[in-house]
Design a protein around this motif. Structure first.
Motif, PDB file in Angstrom:
ATOM      1  N   SER A  45      18.671  -1.342  -8.841  1.00  0.00           N
ATOM      2  CA  SER A  45      17.783  -0.816  -7.802  1.00  0.00           C
ATOM      3  C   SER A  45      17.120  -1.949  -7.037  1.00  0.00           C
ATOM      4  CB  SER A  45      16.708   0.075  -8.436  1.00  0.00           C
ATOM      5  OG  SER A  45      17.273   1.067  -9.248  1.00  0.00           O
ATOM      6  N   LEU A  46      16.590  -2.940  -7.761  1.00  0.00           N
ATOM      7  CA  LEU A  46      15.950  -4.083  -7.120  1.00  0.00           C
ATOM      8  C   LEU A  46      16.962  -4.897  -6.322  1.00  0.00           C
ATOM      9  CD1 LEU A  46      13.477  -5.845  -6.642  1.00  0.00           C
ATOM     10  CD2 LEU A  46      13.873  -6.917  -8.867  1.00  0.00           C
ATOM     11  N   PRO A 248       6.706   1.960  -4.176  1.00  0.00           N
ATOM     12  CA  PRO A 248       7.926   2.476  -3.534  1.00  0.00           C
ATOM     13  C   PRO A 248       8.731   1.391  -2.809  1.00  0.00           C
ATOM     14  CG  PRO A 248       6.079   3.958  -3.151  1.00  0.00           C
ATOM     15  CD  PRO A 248       5.507   2.730  -3.791  1.00  0.00           C
ATOM     16  N   ASP A 249       8.038   0.412  -2.213  1.00  0.00           N
ATOM     17  CA  ASP A 249       8.717  -0.676  -1.515  1.00  0.00           C
ATOM     18  C   ASP A 249       8.744  -1.946  -2.370  1.00  0.00           C
ATOM     19  OD1 ASP A 249       5.987  -0.817  -1.301  1.00  0.00           O
ATOM     20  OD2 ASP A 249       5.927  -1.103   0.866  1.00  0.00           O
ATOM     21  N   ARG A 273      12.787  -3.033   5.693  1.00  0.00           N
ATOM     22  CA  ARG A 273      12.275  -4.086   6.543  1.00  0.00           C
ATOM     23  C   ARG A 273      11.023  -4.648   5.875  1.00  0.00           C
ATOM     24  NH1 ARG A 273      10.932  -1.984  12.202  1.00  0.00           N
ATOM     25  NH2 ARG A 273       9.664  -3.903  12.252  1.00  0.00           N
ATOM     26  N   PRO A 274      10.599  -5.853   6.224  1.00  0.00           N
ATOM     27  CA  PRO A 274       9.445  -6.454   5.569  1.00  0.00           C
ATOM     28  C   PRO A 274       8.180  -5.602   5.716  1.00  0.00           C
ATOM     29  CG  PRO A 274      10.636  -8.099   6.838  1.00  0.00           C
ATOM     30  CD  PRO A 274      11.223  -6.767   7.193  1.00  0.00           C
ATOM     31  N   VAL A 275       7.318  -5.694   4.718  1.00  0.00           N
ATOM     32  CA  VAL A 275       6.003  -5.056   4.797  1.00  0.00           C
ATOM     33  C   VAL A 275       5.223  -5.702   5.945  1.00  0.00           C
ATOM     34  CG1 VAL A 275       3.870  -4.563   3.558  1.00  0.00           C
ATOM     35  CG2 VAL A 275       6.046  -4.648   2.316  1.00  0.00           C
ATOM     36  N   GLU A 276       4.520  -4.881   6.722  1.00  0.00           N
ATOM     37  CA  GLU A 276       3.825  -5.387   7.899  1.00  0.00           C
ATOM     38  C   GLU A 276       2.383  -4.888   7.933  1.00  0.00           C
ATOM     39  OE1 GLU A 276       6.311  -3.858  11.004  1.00  0.00           O
ATOM     40  OE2 GLU A 276       7.640  -5.602  10.986  1.00  0.00           O
ATOM     41  N   GLY A 277       1.605  -5.428   8.877  1.00  0.00           N
ATOM     42  CA  GLY A 277       0.262  -4.936   9.164  1.00  0.00           C
ATOM     43  C   GLY A 277      -0.762  -5.266   8.096  1.00  0.00           C
TER      44      GLY A 277
END
Length: 295
Positions: A45-46, A248-249, A273-277
């Motif tokens: 999964s990873l 989850p991400d 996609r990369p984590v943002e914000g």
């Protein structure tokens, strides 16, 4: 197979063109073994296994085998949309030199227990390699309960281990009560490793180990040896990072930690996609705080 110790479930690195970065994989798995990993688990999964084509999975297995150079076994995750493809992957894994298999329920299909049981049995019959059953109900929609596992183990000698990712540490003792030492039991979530070791787990299929192998191996070894005061001291530092494995991400977060320690980059297969914000800002602050404390 010696089903014990820390087995990294490796992330899959990608080049800018979307292809697997096999050069990095080879270096990375060697580095993990240098720091105490007792096996390597690709295609899980990873490792974004659901986004890899079957042929890509076989190529990745082969690269891992070359990278570990016989020092530890490679134990790929075996999962596919169909049982037929999963059986083919079992056969190819042995052909390229893998030492064991981690078998998963089929992707997407969430049929009755009898169908999933037949799927597992087909994989176990397709190979003479020793196998670990991966139980992750939140991810795969099927819960391999202790009685189900015990029944499979009674009928299939090459089922030798279980990776338990239900999040319920009581499963370790529940399975042990039914099968004794017949199966090796592995923690499958990073934030349950000390508890699982205290309950008698034999190993840990780990995620943050991709970035922090020395600390991961030491944590499990201390917990397994019953040195709880030392284990909890390390756990208190490590736990905020280990909890990233249960989000989850989790793929994005673990690759971000790898990038922060210079052991990988934030490259993914879409739709990831990369984590943002603000979430990224908070997460990076936590990661950098923990890493600074380590130093």
């Amino acid at each position: 197979m010696q089903w014990q110790g820390v087995l990294p479930a490796i992330t899959t690195p990608f080049l800018a063109n979307g292809a697997i970065d096999h050069s990095f994989v080879k270096r990375h798995v060697a580095w993990l073994v240098d720091h105490g990993a007792t096996g390597i688990v690709p295609c899980g999964s990873l490792g974004e296994g659901a986004t890899l084509d079957p042929e890509e999975k076989v190529a990745l297995m082969k690269t891992c085998v070359e990278g570990v150079a016989g020092r530890v076994p490679v134990v790929p995750g075996i999962a596919a949309l169909s049982t037929r493809t999963a059986v083919w992957l079992c056969q190819q894994a042995k052909a390229v030199g893998c030492g064991g298999l981690m078998i998963l329920p089929p992707y997407v299909h969430k049929g009755p227990d009898l169908e999933v049981e037949a799927h597992f049995e087909a994989l176990l019959r397709a190979t003479d390699l020793e196998c670990m059953l991966y139980n992750n109900p939140p991810a795969y929609g099927f819960d391999a309960k202790p009685e189900f596992i015990a029944s499979l183990a009674q009928r299939h000698a090459n089922l030798r281990a279980v990776k338990e990712s239900s999040g319920d540490v009581r499963r370790v003792t529940a399975v042990r009560a039914l099968v004794g030492d017949r199966l090796a039991l592995f923690a499958g979530l990073d934030d349950m490793v000390v508890e699982a070791a205290a309950m008698g787990a034999d190993g840990w299929v780990a995620g943050l180990v991709n970035a922090l192998p020395e600390e991961s191996v030491r944590l499990f070894d201390l917990a397994k040896a019953g040195k709880m005061q030392e284990a909890f001291a390390l756990y208190r530092w490590f736990l905020p990072l280990l909890r990233l494995d249960c989000l989850p991400d989790f793929v994005q977060w673990i690759k971000l930690v790898q990038a922060e320690v210079g052991q990988g980059s934030e490259t993914f297969r879409m739709p990831r996609r990369p984590v943002e914000g603000p979430e990224r800002t908070r997460g990076l602050a936590l990661i950098r705080e923990r890493l600074a404390m380590k130093r």
